[in-house]
Enzyme design. Structure first.
Site, PDB file in Angstrom:
ATOM      1  N   HIS A 152      -3.742   6.177   3.595  1.00 43.24           N
ATOM      2  CA  HIS A 152      -4.489   5.042   3.048  1.00 43.24           C
ATOM      3  C   HIS A 152      -4.021   3.717   3.643  1.00 43.24           C
ATOM      4  O   HIS A 152      -4.825   2.893   4.100  1.00 43.24           O
ATOM      5  CB  HIS A 152      -4.333   5.042   1.528  1.00 43.24           C
ATOM      6  CG  HIS A 152      -5.168   4.042   0.808  1.00 43.24           C
ATOM      7  ND1 HIS A 152      -4.724   2.768   0.515  1.00 43.24           N
ATOM      8  CD2 HIS A 152      -6.422   4.122   0.296  1.00 43.24           C
ATOM      9  CE1 HIS A 152      -5.660   2.114  -0.145  1.00 43.24           C
ATOM     10  NE2 HIS A 152      -6.699   2.910  -0.286  1.00 43.24           N
TER      11      HIS A 152
ATOM     12  N   SER B 112     -11.138  -0.257  -1.431  1.00 37.23           N
ATOM     13  CA  SER B 112      -9.914  -0.298  -0.624  1.00 37.23           C
ATOM     14  C   SER B 112     -10.215  -0.615   0.827  1.00 37.23           C
ATOM     15  O   SER B 112      -9.391  -1.191   1.533  1.00 37.23           O
ATOM     16  CB  SER B 112      -9.197   1.052  -0.671  1.00 37.23           C
ATOM     17  OG  SER B 112      -8.327   1.143  -1.763  1.00 37.23           O
TER      18      SER B 112
ATOM     19  N   ASP C  85       0.843  -1.194   0.000  1.00 37.41           N
ATOM     20  CA  ASP C  85       0.000   0.000   0.000  1.00 37.41           C
ATOM     21  C   ASP C  85       0.884   1.252   0.000  1.00 37.41           C
ATOM     22  O   ASP C  85       1.969   1.248  -0.581  1.00 37.41           O
ATOM     23  CB  ASP C  85      -0.911  -0.050   1.235  1.00 37.41           C
ATOM     24  CG  ASP C  85      -2.251   0.629   1.032  1.00 37.41           C
ATOM     25  OD1 ASP C  85      -2.256   1.836   0.726  1.00 37.41           O
ATOM     26  OD2 ASP C  85      -3.297  -0.027   1.197  1.00 37.41           O
TER      27      ASP C  85
END
Length: 399
Positions: free
Chosen positions: A190, A345, A158
């Site tokens: 994220h 996600s 990621d």
């Protein structure tokens, strides 16, 4: 080859009868002069070493004559047990020379991959944990076995992770930075968010699992395919040397245009025993056009909303294996605290976390995990989307 076609412009067609395919990515954002080269499956270590020596000589010769590209040369080397390759910055003549090597399977332009999530409002009620341990929506508690993923390692491929966040309790470590930006932190938020959903004490599903941060996307949430493949390769090797691939989970909350190189790398990780959870994408379109979501051997995850409908943004289609909560999910924020994000996600780490939980609880691994998740899930999703073969929402079976 799906969306691929042969390049017919500046690179031209290679004249050699047995030349490798030089693929085109007409609908993708490509990285200028950057390519991924995949060798044929029967390429030996000696063949690969010989090719690299030849490449260095050929590339040096071509660049010396033209000197048109700065910082050129090999960037990443891939060496899975059954897949070898590399990426780098090369001029057109070098690419044509590479394609003539009979040991080369194909050459693919490097493309940009991005996260599949977006920040929304903060401080909304959290619901995903409760939903995956109860048969109906609206419950307020998360019920789980106390094993909680202990003995399993989760690889967060990621934007990096704030491994010092209090929710990880010291179970998260920094692994590798394939972005090569010298910034070993999560500047996007994220990766920390998705990791919190997987293994966090408060926000997570597998509350005793370990986590390894593998940074493949920059602080803007994007990065080249070549770095993603390198991150997969690094994760497989690290797992193999630290407890084994059959006790490892990889989460990939990212995606981009269809890529043979990326799909092959993901398939290699699965073949070597890892479980891969992959976000389906947020374009409300067929996930079959995205990588790595279109790779059949991974577990591709669509997003659900709090009322068990498919999230309006979630991709759909034959590639979808499961759905998981993905709208308005609360999880960890870099520097401490929490934030809300939505996207496939956010759905994929629910599956990755539950996979780690079941692997510890039941001793299963690899491809059997996705099958078990389908068995335990509930047929709850409304409007799963055109051609989607499942309406199954993940569930832990009530512990």
């Amino acid at each position: 080859m799906g969306v691929f076609r042969f390049i017919s412009i500046s690179l031209a067609a290679v004249s050699a009868a047995n030349a490798a395919q030089i693929l085109s990515m007409p609908h993708a954002q490509t990285v200028p002069n950057s390519y991924i080269v995949m060798m044929k499956d029967d390429t030996s270590d000696d063949d690969f070493n010989h090719h690299q020596s030849w490449l260095q000589s050929t590339h040096t010769h071509n660049i010396t004559r033209r000197a048109t590209i700065q910082n050129a040369g090999m960037r990443h080397k891939y060496n899975f047990s059954k897949m070898k390759g590399y990426s780098g910055i090369f001029d057109e003549e070098t690419i044509k020379d590479i394609a003539k090597d009979p040991k080369v399977m194909f050459v693919e332009p490097d493309t940009i991959i991005s996260v599949h999530g977006k920040v929304e409002q903060s401080n909304v009620p959290s619901w995903g944990l409760a939903r995956i341990s109860n048969p109906q929506p609206g419950a307020g508690s998360y019920i789980y076995d106390s094993s909680a993923g202990e003995g399993i390692t989760v690889y967060s491929v990621d934007t990096g992770v704030d491994v010092n966040h209090e929710d990880f309790e010291g179970r998260a470590i920094w692994g590798s930075n394939q972005v090569n930006d010298g910034d070993d932190r999560d500047g996007s938020g994220h990766g920390t968010h998705t990791s919190g959903t997987m293994v966090g004490k408060e926000f997570g599903i597998a509350k005793k699992a370990k986590l390894v941060a593998v940074k493949v996307l920059g602080n803007d949430g994007s990065g080249p395919t070549s770095g993603i493949v390198a991150g997969i390769n690094w994760s497989v090797e690290h797992a193999r040397q630290n407890g084994g691939t059959k006790k490892a989970v990889m989460n990939m909350s990212l995606g981009g245009s269809s890529s043979s190189a990326l799909n092959r790398a993901a398939a290699q990780a699965v073949e070597q025993g890892m479980f891969l959870s992959v976000a389906a994408g947020n374009d409300n379109q067929d996930a079959q056009s995205s990588s790595p979501a279109s790779e059949p051997s991974v577990c591709t995850v669509g997003s659900s909303a709090e009322d068990d409908s498919r999230s309006s943004f979630s991709n759909w289609g034959p590639a979808i294996d499961l759905f998981a909560p993905g709208s308005n999910i609360i999880s960890a924020r870099p520097g401490g605290g929490s934030q809300s994000m939505s996207g496939t996600s956010m759905a994929a780490p629910h599956v990755a976390g539950l996979a780690a939980y079941l692997m510890a609880l039941e001793g299963i691994s690899g491809g059997a995990v996705c099958d078990r998740l389908k068995e335990l899930g509930t047929s709850s999703i409304t409007d799963a989307g055109p051609g989607t073969p499942t309406n199954v929402l993940i569930n832990n079976g009530g512990a």
